[in-house]
Write a protein that holds these residues in place. Sequence first.
Motif, short mmCIF file in Angstrom:
data_model
loop_
_atom_site.label_atom_id
_atom_site.label_comp_id
_atom_site.label_asym_id
_atom_site.label_seq_id
_atom_site.Cartn_x
_atom_site.Cartn_y
_atom_site.Cartn_z
N ALA A 78 4.99 -25.33 -18.92
CA ALA A 78 5.45 -24.88 -19.92
C ALA A 78 6.27 -26.00 -20.70
N PHE A 79 6.43 -27.13 -20.13
CA PHE A 79 7.19 -28.05 -20.91
C PHE A 79 6.92 -29.51 -20.26
N ALA A 80 6.89 -30.49 -21.03
CA ALA A 80 6.83 -31.82 -20.42
C ALA A 80 7.99 -32.76 -20.51
N PHE A 81 8.04 -33.33 -19.53
CA PHE A 81 9.41 -34.51 -19.64
C PHE A 81 9.03 -35.86 -19.32
N ASN A 82 9.38 -36.88 -20.29
CA ASN A 82 9.02 -38.13 -20.06
C ASN A 82 10.46 -38.85 -19.73
N PRO A 83 10.49 -39.48 -18.44
CA PRO A 83 11.85 -40.05 -18.15
C PRO A 83 12.26 -41.28 -18.97
N GLU A 84 11.50 -41.90 -20.10
CA GLU A 84 12.08 -42.64 -21.00
C GLU A 84 12.61 -42.03 -22.31
N TYR A 85 12.50 -40.63 -22.34
CA TYR A 85 12.81 -40.13 -23.64
C TYR A 85 13.79 -38.88 -23.26
N PRO A 86 14.88 -38.55 -23.92
CA PRO A 86 15.70 -37.50 -23.57
C PRO A 86 15.59 -36.48 -24.43
N VAL A 87 14.60 -36.07 -24.28
CA VAL A 87 14.01 -34.40 -25.23
C VAL A 87 13.02 -33.76 -24.23
N ILE A 88 13.05 -32.59 -24.17
CA ILE A 88 12.43 -31.44 -23.81
C ILE A 88 11.92 -30.57 -24.89
N TYR A 89 10.77 -30.20 -25.21
CA TYR A 89 10.46 -29.09 -25.99
C TYR A 89 9.72 -27.86 -25.25
N PRO A 90 10.66 -26.95 -24.91
CA PRO A 90 10.24 -25.70 -24.39
C PRO A 90 9.64 -24.73 -24.87
N GLU A 91 8.40 -24.89 -25.22
CA GLU A 91 7.66 -23.70 -25.83
C GLU A 91 7.41 -22.56 -25.05
N ILE A 92 8.81 -21.61 -24.71
CA ILE A 92 8.90 -20.90 -23.79
C ILE A 92 9.60 -19.47 -24.38
N GLU A 93 8.77 -18.42 -24.38
CA GLU A 93 9.38 -17.23 -24.99
C GLU A 93 10.42 -16.82 -24.28
N GLY A 94 11.62 -16.54 -24.86
CA GLY A 94 12.92 -15.90 -24.38
C GLY A 94 13.65 -16.96 -23.87
N VAL A 95 13.25 -18.29 -24.06
CA VAL A 95 14.00 -19.53 -23.38
C VAL A 95 15.51 -19.53 -23.92
N ASN A 96 15.90 -19.31 -25.20
CA ASN A 96 17.25 -19.28 -25.77
C ASN A 96 18.04 -18.10 -25.19
N GLU A 97 17.26 -17.06 -25.06
CA GLU A 97 18.27 -15.87 -24.46
C GLU A 97 18.71 -16.24 -23.23
N LEU A 98 17.83 -16.89 -22.30
CA LEU A 98 18.07 -17.32 -20.92
C LEU A 98 19.04 -18.37 -20.68
N PHE A 99 19.12 -19.16 -21.68
CA PHE A 99 20.11 -20.43 -21.84
C PHE A 99 21.44 -19.73 -22.53
N ASN A 100 21.42 -18.66 -23.44
CA ASN A 100 22.58 -18.14 -23.70
C ASN A 100 23.35 -17.47 -22.57
N ALA A 101 22.45 -16.61 -21.81
CA ALA A 101 23.00 -15.91 -20.88
C ALA A 101 23.75 -16.71 -19.73
N ASN A 102 23.39 -17.83 -19.88
CA ASN A 102 24.10 -18.91 -18.74
C ASN A 102 25.09 -19.95 -19.44
N ASN A 103 25.39 -19.65 -20.68
CA ASN A 103 26.37 -20.27 -21.32
C ASN A 103 25.96 -21.73 -21.77
N ILE A 104 24.59 -21.73 -22.17
CA ILE A 104 24.00 -23.15 -22.57
C ILE A 104 23.50 -22.99 -24.04
#
Length: 343
Positions: free
Chosen positions: A277-303
Amino acid sequence: MKINQFPDRIIEFEKESYLYFGGTAYLGMPANPEFQQLIVKNILRWGSAYGSSRNSNIQLTAYEKGEDFLKNYINAEATVTVSSGMLAAKLVIEELTPHTDVYFHFPNTHTALKVANSVPFFIENELNPRLLDSKNERITILTDAVASFQIKAVDLAAIDLIAANKEITLVVDESHSLGVLGNNGCGIISSIDFKNIKRKIMVASLGKAMGVTGGVIASDQSFINQIMNNPSFVSSAGMSPALIEALGEAETIYKSQHMKLKNNLNYIDKHLVKNEAFAFNPEYPVIYPEIEGVNELFNANNIIVTNFKYPTGGKDLNRIIFTANHTEDDLNKIITILNQHQF
């Protein structure tokens, strides 16, 4: 969410604390106490702003000090600073246009490098045939070092395929790679080495990893001299002298913060489970999570992560940003959420 303090790793909002994985302060410089003290010291010396032309009869040594640091940091022959990254790009385009027969742009090039009559470098994933024809032309290629929604430096290998009769100028926007990629964060421009490129030009915002309001142009001395005599440059004020001198005095802080960022990325690489659902590159500090409902999940965990509609992508941008200031506890919290939820 409207807040009343700089959003570093923690945001306080309505008596609650949120972990913040957003913004563009990759090195955490705006909230770094040592760097803040350099800025305060230089504001007391230079004031908060200086509204005169850089070409006036009064010359401030702050610019020379800061630009010498940037020249060495980027590994460029010469640099000049301006009040923003957007202005840096527009000045370069303005200076190049009389000497360019055709502009070519890579996919998803930032708005700063948009030119009305520019044509795509690729057509249906193939090199634009115009780059291979026999017409003698002066061409300028426009690209971001890291394109929107990407986590790796742009692949420029196709430049080697361009016909030898083309005179090539390459302009790279390093707003999101300066301070992050390359040796100590020098960016990618110094490592670009194609024999058919006549001139390389870097433009970048200094308001991302470098942590100050301003922009930089880096190239050969001749081109930087042209920029400094450009009417738009002459008639505009420079960036804050306090900020540019503070930047020039912060070499050890930049190195230290870059190392902290690299350590954080290595830690994430060891503990984050690979996910389709997302890629991570250990040389670059960004993840683009194209995931439905990811913001609601993060908000529920105070992120909180970055979320807005990006102009070149045509879709909502969700962006997880890791900075030098995040602690292992911070990283563990978001890694645990990403690892436990198979999106």
